[in-house]
Motif scaffolding. Structure first.
Motif, PDB file in Angstrom:
ATOM      1  N   ALA A 245      17.804   2.809   5.271  1.00  0.00           N
ATOM      2  CA  ALA A 245      17.815   1.353   5.085  1.00  0.00           C
ATOM      3  C   ALA A 245      19.252   0.826   5.091  1.00  0.00           C
ATOM      4  N   THR A 246      19.414  -0.391   5.611  1.00  0.00           N
ATOM      5  CA  THR A 246      20.722  -1.057   5.618  1.00  0.00           C
ATOM      6  C   THR A 246      20.704  -2.186   4.591  1.00  0.00           C
ATOM      7  N   LEU A 247      21.864  -2.843   4.461  1.00  0.00           N
ATOM      8  CA  LEU A 247      21.942  -3.958   3.504  1.00  0.00           C
ATOM      9  C   LEU A 247      20.962  -5.056   3.877  1.00  0.00           C
ATOM     10  N   GLN A 248      20.741  -5.248   5.189  1.00  0.00           N
ATOM     11  CA  GLN A 248      19.839  -6.312   5.632  1.00  0.00           C
ATOM     12  C   GLN A 248      18.366  -5.920   5.456  1.00  0.00           C
ATOM     13  N   SER A 249      18.041  -4.596   5.582  1.00  0.00           N
ATOM     14  CA  SER A 249      16.635  -4.189   5.527  1.00  0.00           C
ATOM     15  C   SER A 249      16.204  -3.635   4.178  1.00  0.00           C
ATOM     16  N   LEU A 250      17.139  -3.510   3.230  1.00  0.00           N
ATOM     17  CA  LEU A 250      16.817  -2.874   1.951  1.00  0.00           C
ATOM     18  C   LEU A 250      15.730  -3.631   1.199  1.00  0.00           C
ATOM     19  N   ASP A 251      15.852  -4.933   1.129  1.00  0.00           N
ATOM     20  CA  ASP A 251      14.849  -5.711   0.376  1.00  0.00           C
ATOM     21  C   ASP A 251      13.470  -5.590   1.030  1.00  0.00           C
ATOM     22  N   GLU A 252      13.447  -5.569   2.371  1.00  0.00           N
ATOM     23  CA  GLU A 252      12.166  -5.442   3.061  1.00  0.00           C
ATOM     24  C   GLU A 252      11.518  -4.082   2.762  1.00  0.00           C
ATOM     25  N   VAL A 253      12.336  -2.992   2.778  1.00  0.00           N
ATOM     26  CA  VAL A 253      11.800  -1.666   2.496  1.00  0.00           C
ATOM     27  C   VAL A 253      11.323  -1.573   1.051  1.00  0.00           C
ATOM     28  N   LYS A 254      12.079  -2.169   0.113  1.00  0.00           N
ATOM     29  CA  LYS A 254      11.664  -2.158  -1.300  1.00  0.00           C
ATOM     30  C   LYS A 254      10.335  -2.881  -1.469  1.00  0.00           C
ATOM     31  N   GLY A 255      10.156  -3.984  -0.761  1.00  0.00           N
ATOM     32  CA  GLY A 255       8.888  -4.691  -0.847  1.00  0.00           C
ATOM     33  C   GLY A 255       7.737  -3.859  -0.306  1.00  0.00           C
ATOM     34  N   GLU A 256       7.985  -3.173   0.821  1.00  0.00           N
ATOM     35  CA  GLU A 256       6.962  -2.294   1.382  1.00  0.00           C
ATOM     36  C   GLU A 256       6.631  -1.152   0.428  1.00  0.00           C
ATOM     37  N   LEU A 257       7.670  -0.592  -0.262  1.00  0.00           N
ATOM     38  CA  LEU A 257       7.462   0.490  -1.214  1.00  0.00           C
ATOM     39  C   LEU A 257       6.639   0.025  -2.410  1.00  0.00           C
ATOM     40  N   ASP A 258       6.969  -1.159  -2.914  1.00  0.00           N
ATOM     41  CA  ASP A 258       6.197  -1.684  -4.053  1.00  0.00           C
ATOM     42  C   ASP A 258       4.733  -1.877  -3.666  1.00  0.00           C
ATOM     43  N   GLN A 259       4.505  -2.330  -2.443  1.00  0.00           N
ATOM     44  CA  GLN A 259       3.132  -2.566  -1.990  1.00  0.00           C
ATOM     45  C   GLN A 259       2.356  -1.258  -1.861  1.00  0.00           C
ATOM     46  N   VAL A 260       2.995  -0.201  -1.252  1.00  0.00           N
ATOM     47  CA  VAL A 260       2.283   1.056  -1.068  1.00  0.00           C
ATOM     48  C   VAL A 260       2.058   1.764  -2.400  1.00  0.00           C
ATOM     49  N   LEU A 261       2.990   1.595  -3.349  1.00  0.00           N
ATOM     50  CA  LEU A 261       2.783   2.174  -4.670  1.00  0.00           C
ATOM     51  C   LEU A 261       1.597   1.510  -5.369  1.00  0.00           C
ATOM     52  N   ALA A 262       1.487   0.212  -5.239  1.00  0.00           N
ATOM     53  CA  ALA A 262       0.379  -0.503  -5.880  1.00  0.00           C
ATOM     54  C   ALA A 262      -0.968  -0.113  -5.276  1.00  0.00           C
ATOM     55  N   GLN A 263      -0.983   0.171  -3.956  1.00  0.00           N
ATOM     56  CA  GLN A 263      -2.242   0.458  -3.280  1.00  0.00           C
ATOM     57  C   GLN A 263      -2.624   1.945  -3.319  1.00  0.00           C
ATOM     58  N   GLU A 264      -1.638   2.852  -3.242  1.00  0.00           N
ATOM     59  CA  GLU A 264      -1.932   4.266  -3.038  1.00  0.00           C
ATOM     60  C   GLU A 264      -1.591   5.180  -4.217  1.00  0.00           C
ATOM     61  N   LEU A 265      -0.744   4.732  -5.133  1.00  0.00           N
ATOM     62  CA  LEU A 265      -0.269   5.641  -6.192  1.00  0.00           C
ATOM     63  C   LEU A 265      -1.420   6.177  -7.029  1.00  0.00           C
ATOM     64  N   TRP A 266      -2.404   5.379  -7.336  1.00  0.00           N
ATOM     65  CA  TRP A 266      -3.512   5.824  -8.185  1.00  0.00           C
ATOM     66  C   TRP A 266      -4.369   6.901  -7.500  1.00  0.00           C
ATOM     67  N   LYS A 267      -4.266   6.984  -6.165  1.00  0.00           N
ATOM     68  CA  LYS A 267      -5.043   7.975  -5.426  1.00  0.00           C
ATOM     69  C   LYS A 267      -4.378   9.358  -5.410  1.00  0.00           C
ATOM     70  N   THR A 268      -3.127   9.428  -5.836  1.00  0.00           N
ATOM     71  CA  THR A 268      -2.380  10.695  -5.729  1.00  0.00           C
ATOM     72  C   THR A 268      -2.627  11.636  -6.894  1.00  0.00           C
ATOM     73  N   GLY A 269      -3.444  11.246  -7.855  1.00  0.00           N
ATOM     74  CA  GLY A 269      -3.823  12.146  -8.945  1.00  0.00           C
ATOM     75  C   GLY A 269      -2.643  12.592  -9.784  1.00  0.00           C
ATOM     76  N   SER A 270      -2.500  13.923  -9.945  1.00  0.00           N
ATOM     77  CA  SER A 270      -1.463  14.481 -10.812  1.00  0.00           C
ATOM     78  C   SER A 270      -0.056  14.304 -10.239  1.00  0.00           C
TER      79      SER A 270
END
Length: 346
Positions: A245-270
């Motif tokens: 990630a670059t300075l320009q794309s960091l916020d976009e990647v963080k937003g994508e990470l927050d979204q995937v954590l909210a949707q998929e983290l509970w499925k990863t079990g232990s």
């Protein structure tokens, strides 16, 4: 006599300092073998960690040896042997003992025959030479006794065979008597087997049902694990984007990470806590990396500007120097012309 395909092997020379006492071989009920092996033997070589003894008195053109063979070729070859060559096919006597020295008694003549009670191997030489005349007569008598014992043994074996035949006939009569009992017993067993077969089928059906339930639980567990792996890969795929990630794309990647954590983290079990920690760590590392890269860009830009400034100053100084040099050249030309006019005669 021929030994049973024992592999031949060259005996090792007797090591310096190694040795042992002489051996005296006496007795032997077999007249032919007796003439060959009786006498005094001295240490000659080594084989399979034991001494090899050779008869001092020559027996024609061949040696007479006493040697040991270990069990590398099978237990039936292991023991002490009389023969003309270590590991050779021809042998005269055999003793299955595994002692460090040749056993005194228990020798079989021939190697697969009965034990010759008369044959003795005694540590210490010389005695055999003194006792041979009397011993030979005693050995012959011993050999005759052995032959008589063998005949008696054969007679006992024949009697045993007759006894076995009578027992066989009695057993045959008993089998006929047991046949009828066996038929009745078989009928009872058939009924018993029918009931057992019905019970077996019921138990098999129950076992099949349990196996099917177990397989279903395993399929569900496998499917859950598969979904966990898919979710884990999805989260880590986004986490890996932080590494580039670059300075320009960091916020976009963080937003994508927050979204995937909210949707998929509970499925990863232990693995949920581990992935969450990875996300935090990689985000922090990405920030530090970008800050470092931006600082490097700033320093590089400042260095570039400073280099451009120095180059401009140097160019300006060169121009000024050339202008001054040009003025000095013109002045020198004028002075030279004036000097020339002064020196020229009127």
């Amino acid at each position: 006599q021929q030994q049973q395909q024992q592999p031949q092997q060259q005996a090792q020379p007797l090591a310096g300092g190694a040795g042992g006492g002489q051996l005296s071989v006496t007795g032997c009920g077999n007249p032919t073998v007796s003439e060959i092996i009786r006498g005094t033997f001295s240490p000659h070589a080594q084989n399979h960690s034991r001494l090899v003894y050779r008869k001092e008195e020559a027996q024609g053109a061949i040696d007479v040896l006493i040697y040991f063979w270990d069990d590398r070729d099978g237990a039936s070859f292991c023991g002490w042997w009389f023969g003309p060559k270590v590991g050779g096919d021809q042998v005269w006597a055999y003793n299955p003992e595994r002692a460090q020295e040749p056993p005194q008694t228990g020798w079989r003549v021939p190697y697969d025959g009965p034990v010759d009670q008369a044959l003795q191997v005694v540590l210490g030489g010389g005695a055999a030479q003194q006792q041979q005349p009397q011993q030979q007569q005693w050995d012959q008598q011993s050999y005759q006794r052995q032959q008589q014992e063998q005949q008696e043994q054969q007679l006992r074996q024949q009697q045993q065979q007759q006894q076995i035949e009578r027992q066989r006939q009695q057993q045959e009569e008993q089998r006929h008597q047991q046949a009828e009992q066996q038929r009745v017993w078989q009928q009872q067993q058939q009924e018993k087997l029918r009931l057992q077969e019905e019970q077996r089928k019921r138990m098999q059906e129950e076992q099949n049902r349990r196996q099917e339930e177990e397989m279903q639980r395993k399929r569900e567990a496998d499917e859950k694990m598969r979904l966990e792996q898919v979710a884990i890969l999805g989260v880590r795929k986004v986490i890996q984007k932080l590494q580039v990630a670059t300075l320009q794309s960091l916020d976009e990647v963080k937003g994508e990470l927050d979204q995937v954590l909210a949707q998929e983290l509970w499925k990863t079990g232990s693995h949920a806590d581990q992935l969450k920690n990875e996300a935090v760590q990689q985000t922090e590392r990405a920030k530090q990396r970008i800050e470092y890269e931006e600082e490097q860009k700033r320093v590089t830009e400042e260095r570039r500007k400073e280099f451009e400034r120095i180059r401009a100053e140097e160019a300006e100084a060169r121009t000024k120097f050339l202008e001054e040099l040009s003025g000095l050249t013109d002045a020198l030309d004028k002075n030279a012309s004036a000097l020339k006019d002064m020196l020229t005669p009127a």
